[in-house]
Design a protein around this motif. Structure first.
Motif, PDB file in Angstrom:
ATOM      1  N   THR A  41     -15.846  -9.199  -1.583  1.00  0.00           N
ATOM      2  CA  THR A  41     -15.342  -8.349  -0.498  1.00  0.00           C
ATOM      3  C   THR A  41     -13.926  -8.739  -0.106  1.00  0.00           C
ATOM      4  O   THR A  41     -13.043  -7.879   0.033  1.00  0.00           O
ATOM      5  N   ASN A  42     -13.703 -10.033   0.078  1.00  0.00           N
ATOM      6  CA  ASN A  42     -12.364 -10.489   0.461  1.00  0.00           C
ATOM      7  C   ASN A  42     -11.354 -10.252  -0.656  1.00  0.00           C
ATOM      8  O   ASN A  42     -10.189  -9.933  -0.384  1.00  0.00           O
ATOM      9  N   ALA A  43     -11.779 -10.401  -1.913  1.00  0.00           N
ATOM     10  CA  ALA A  43     -10.878 -10.143  -3.043  1.00  0.00           C
ATOM     11  C   ALA A  43     -10.467  -8.674  -3.080  1.00  0.00           C
ATOM     12  O   ALA A  43      -9.297  -8.347  -3.335  1.00  0.00           O
ATOM     13  N   ILE A  44     -11.414  -7.784  -2.809  1.00  0.00           N
ATOM     14  CA  ILE A  44     -11.113  -6.346  -2.787  1.00  0.00           C
ATOM     15  C   ILE A  44     -10.134  -6.021  -1.659  1.00  0.00           C
ATOM     16  O   ILE A  44      -9.177  -5.263  -1.845  1.00  0.00           O
ATOM     17  N   ILE A  45     -10.368  -6.621  -0.491  1.00  0.00           N
ATOM     18  CA  ILE A  45      -9.497  -6.362   0.666  1.00  0.00           C
ATOM     19  C   ILE A  45      -8.078  -6.836   0.380  1.00  0.00           C
ATOM     20  O   ILE A  45      -7.102  -6.103   0.605  1.00  0.00           O
ATOM     21  N   ILE A  46      -7.946  -8.058  -0.121  1.00  0.00           N
ATOM     22  CA  ILE A  46      -6.613  -8.607  -0.404  1.00  0.00           C
ATOM     23  C   ILE A  46      -5.912  -7.784  -1.481  1.00  0.00           C
ATOM     24  O   ILE A  46      -4.725  -7.455  -1.359  1.00  0.00           O
ATOM     25  N   SER A  47      -6.641  -7.442  -2.556  1.00  0.00           N
ATOM     26  CA  SER A  47      -6.055  -6.666  -3.655  1.00  0.00           C
ATOM     27  C   SER A  47      -5.601  -5.289  -3.186  1.00  0.00           C
ATOM     28  O   SER A  47      -4.519  -4.814  -3.564  1.00  0.00           O
ATOM     29  N   THR A  48      -6.413  -4.650  -2.358  1.00  0.00           N
ATOM     30  CA  THR A  48      -6.063  -3.322  -1.852  1.00  0.00           C
ATOM     31  C   THR A  48      -4.799  -3.375  -1.003  1.00  0.00           C
ATOM     32  O   THR A  48      -3.910  -2.523  -1.124  1.00  0.00           O
ATOM     33  N   ILE A  49      -4.715  -4.382  -0.150  1.00  0.00           N
ATOM     34  CA  ILE A  49      -3.528  -4.525   0.702  1.00  0.00           C
ATOM     35  C   ILE A  49      -2.279  -4.794  -0.125  1.00  0.00           C
ATOM     36  O   ILE A  49      -1.196  -4.257   0.160  1.00  0.00           O
ATOM     37  N   VAL A  50      -2.409  -5.599  -1.166  1.00  0.00           N
ATOM     38  CA  VAL A  50      -1.263  -5.930  -2.014  1.00  0.00           C
ATOM     39  C   VAL A  50      -0.823  -4.723  -2.843  1.00  0.00           C
ATOM     40  O   VAL A  50       0.382  -4.453  -2.980  1.00  0.00           O
ATOM     41  N   LEU A  51      -1.789  -3.969  -3.377  1.00  0.00           N
ATOM     42  CA  LEU A  51      -1.473  -2.882  -4.304  1.00  0.00           C
ATOM     43  C   LEU A  51      -1.062  -1.582  -3.615  1.00  0.00           C
ATOM     44  O   LEU A  51      -0.296  -0.804  -4.183  1.00  0.00           O
ATOM     45  N   GLU A  52      -1.557  -1.334  -2.411  1.00  0.00           N
ATOM     46  CA  GLU A  52      -1.286  -0.066  -1.723  1.00  0.00           C
ATOM     47  C   GLU A  52      -0.115  -0.221  -0.755  1.00  0.00           C
ATOM     48  O   GLU A  52      -0.208  -0.920   0.250  1.00  0.00           O
ATOM     49  N   ARG A  53       0.980   0.456  -1.059  1.00  0.00           N
ATOM     50  CA  ARG A  53       2.192   0.325  -0.244  1.00  0.00           C
ATOM     51  C   ARG A  53       1.984   0.820   1.186  1.00  0.00           C
ATOM     52  O   ARG A  53       2.635   0.351   2.114  1.00  0.00           O
ATOM     53  N   ALA A  54       1.074   1.767   1.370  1.00  0.00           N
ATOM     54  CA  ALA A  54       0.821   2.297   2.707  1.00  0.00           C
ATOM     55  C   ALA A  54       0.259   1.224   3.646  1.00  0.00           C
ATOM     56  O   ALA A  54       0.333   1.366   4.870  1.00  0.00           O
ATOM     57  N   LEU A  55      -0.291   0.156   3.062  1.00  0.00           N
ATOM     58  CA  LEU A  55      -0.876  -0.920   3.867  1.00  0.00           C
ATOM     59  C   LEU A  55       0.075  -2.097   4.044  1.00  0.00           C
ATOM     60  O   LEU A  55      -0.335  -3.142   4.552  1.00  0.00           O
ATOM     61  N   HIS A  56       1.326  -1.936   3.625  1.00  0.00           N
ATOM     62  CA  HIS A  56       2.301  -3.018   3.794  1.00  0.00           C
ATOM     63  C   HIS A  56       2.872  -2.976   5.217  1.00  0.00           C
ATOM     64  O   HIS A  56       4.056  -2.717   5.433  1.00  0.00           O
ATOM     65  N   THR A  57       1.977  -3.216   6.170  1.00  0.00           N
ATOM     66  CA  THR A  57       2.336  -3.236   7.586  1.00  0.00           C
ATOM     67  C   THR A  57       1.913  -4.577   8.182  1.00  0.00           C
ATOM     68  O   THR A  57       1.101  -5.292   7.586  1.00  0.00           O
ATOM     69  N   PRO A  58       2.452  -4.935   9.340  1.00  0.00           N
ATOM     70  CA  PRO A  58       2.088  -6.230   9.941  1.00  0.00           C
ATOM     71  C   PRO A  58       0.588  -6.422  10.130  1.00  0.00           C
ATOM     72  O   PRO A  58       0.054  -7.504   9.865  1.00  0.00           O
ATOM     73  N   MET A  59      -0.121  -5.392  10.586  1.00  0.00           N
ATOM     74  CA  MET A  59      -1.547  -5.532  10.848  1.00  0.00           C
ATOM     75  C   MET A  59      -2.305  -5.933   9.588  1.00  0.00           C
ATOM     76  O   MET A  59      -3.156  -6.833   9.597  1.00  0.00           O
ATOM     77  N   TYR A  60      -1.985  -5.290   8.467  1.00  0.00           N
ATOM     78  CA  TYR A  60      -2.677  -5.595   7.222  1.00  0.00           C
ATOM     79  C   TYR A  60      -2.154  -6.874   6.576  1.00  0.00           C
ATOM     80  O   TYR A  60      -2.869  -7.533   5.824  1.00  0.00           O
ATOM     81  N   PHE A  61      -0.909  -7.223   6.875  1.00  0.00           N
ATOM     82  CA  PHE A  61      -0.388  -8.514   6.420  1.00  0.00           C
ATOM     83  C   PHE A  61      -1.213  -9.647   7.034  1.00  0.00           C
ATOM     84  O   PHE A  61      -1.620 -10.594   6.350  1.00  0.00           O
ATOM     85  N   PHE A  62      -1.497  -9.533   8.341  1.00  0.00           N
ATOM     86  CA  PHE A  62      -2.315 -10.540   9.009  1.00  0.00           C
ATOM     87  C   PHE A  62      -3.761 -10.494   8.523  1.00  0.00           C
ATOM     88  O   PHE A  62      -4.416 -11.530   8.397  1.00  0.00           O
ATOM     89  N   LEU A  63      -4.260  -9.290   8.239  1.00  0.00           N
ATOM     90  CA  LEU A  63      -5.623  -9.162   7.728  1.00  0.00           C
ATOM     91  C   LEU A  63      -5.766  -9.832   6.370  1.00  0.00           C
ATOM     92  O   LEU A  63      -6.768 -10.497   6.095  1.00  0.00           O
ATOM     93  N   ALA A  64      -4.744  -9.675   5.519  1.00  0.00           N
ATOM     94  CA  ALA A  64      -4.767 -10.345   4.211  1.00  0.00           C
ATOM     95  C   ALA A  64      -4.768 -11.857   4.387  1.00  0.00           C
ATOM     96  O   ALA A  64      -5.496 -12.578   3.687  1.00  0.00           O
ATOM     97  N   GLY A  65      -3.947 -12.346   5.328  1.00  0.00           N
ATOM     98  CA  GLY A  65      -3.935 -13.777   5.608  1.00  0.00           C
ATOM     99  C   GLY A  65      -5.270 -14.261   6.132  1.00  0.00           C
ATOM    100  O   GLY A  65      -5.745 -15.347   5.769  1.00  0.00           O
ATOM    101  N   LEU A  66      -5.911 -13.440   6.958  1.00  0.00           N
ATOM    102  CA  LEU A  66      -7.222 -13.789   7.506  1.00  0.00           C
ATOM    103  C   LEU A  66      -8.273 -13.833   6.393  1.00  0.00           C
ATOM    104  O   LEU A  66      -9.122 -14.730   6.366  1.00  0.00           O
TER     105      LEU A  66
END
Length: 313
Positions: A41-66
């Motif tokens: 689950t965490n691998a999918i979340i991190i990969s999605t945030i990295v690959l999808e430019r629409a998610l390159h926002t501060p909120m998702y940056f912190f979510l990836a770190g989390l």
């Protein structure tokens, strides 16, 4: 005063699941499945945030770190716990115990400060929307994550150093399944006042301070939302904070129950059972709570899935 190494204990024995001897193989299967699902689950979340430019926002940056923090936290504790469930002798070396304690404290403390950073992100997004992109630029986001990690590292280094500079002469049996602070302090030769000091220090720096920062952020957020003219606008604003609030309640609720209880309320069976849910289930639920409730993330996940499907064909 110069400290002299009087440590005689060379390894610790985990007794966390000793009362569940007949269920250990079943627990191994259950925990392994949950652990693999958590990693996936965490691998999918991190990969999605990295690959999808629409998610390159501060909120998702912190979510990836989390998500990274949650993954590493489980990696520090769960694999060793799984091995011990199948082993006759459940031991860990003195050095291994200190490394495990430092690692989980570092990741747990960083997690607390990351939640505070996410609270600040929500504050800026709602209270200063026109300046959001300026105030929460890439440099600021990286800086907040770096500060969270630095705070976690410093606190973990101090506490671990203090704990393992204590003399360990007699018992080496930990009524737990990993090297948490309280069980290790219980087998130290002298820890009466020191135990209280460490717990107070942990609570003050890791629980109280980030929680106060989050509360201050949400006082301003609620005040700003209540001034919104439309009910729909207030609902949308509250919904953007709901996932973060759920994560804060889960994290601080479990941590407070473990570390803020009076000493008289501690029992070996409780202290071994409660952290199982905190260690295995919380890292599974937190990213899912934040992502699956979010339409933007679900849309991005579908987009990444379609892209991967097209590339494979």
């Amino acid at each position: 005063m110069e400290w002299v190494n009087e440590t005689l204990v060379r390894e610790f024995v985990f007794l966390g699941f000793s009362s569940l001897a007949g269920l250990q193989r079943l627990l191994f299967v259950v925990f392994l499945l949950v652990y693999m699902f958590t990693l996936g689950t965490n691998a999918i979340i991190i990969s999605t945030i990295v690959l999808e430019r629409a998610l390159h926002t501060p909120m998702y940056f912190f979510l990836a770190g989390l998500s990274c923090s949650e993954t590493c936290y489980t990696f520090v504790i769960v694999p060793k716990m799984l091995v011990d469930l199948l082993a006759q002798k459940k031991t860990i070396s003195f050095l291994g115990c200190s490394i495990q304690m430092f690692s989980f404290l570092f990741l747990g403390c960083s997690h607390s400060f990351l939640l505070a950073a996410m609270g600040y992100d929500r504050y800026v997004a709602i209270c200063n929307p026109l300046q959001y992109t300026v105030l929460m630029g890439h440099g600021m986001c990286v800086g907040l994550v770096a500060v969270a990690c630095l705070c976690g590292f410093t606190i973990a280094e101090i506490i671990t150093s203090l704990v393992f500079h204590l003399p360990f002469h007699s018992s080496n049996q930990l009524h737990h399944f990993f090297c948490d602070i309280s069980p290790v302090l219980k087998v130290a030769s002298h820890h009466t006042h020191f135990s209280q000091f460490v717990i107070i220090m942990l609570c003050a720096l890791v629980l109280v301070i980030p929680l106060l920062l989050i509360l201050v952020s949400y006082i301003h957020i609620i005040s700003a939302i209540l001034q919104f003219p439309s009910t729909l606008g207030r609902y949308k604003a509250f919904s953007t904070c709901a996932s973060h609030l759920i994560m804060v309640i889960v994290h601080y609720g479990c941590a407070s129950f473990i570390y803020l209880r009076p000493k008289s309320n501690y029992s070996s069976s409780q202290d071994a059972l409660i952290p199982v849910s905190y260690t295995i289930l919380t890292p599974l639920f937190n990213p899912m709570i934040y992502s699956l409730r979010n339409k933007e993330f679900k849309s991005a996940l579908q987009s990444v899935g379609r892209t991967i499907s097209l590339l494979r064909h």
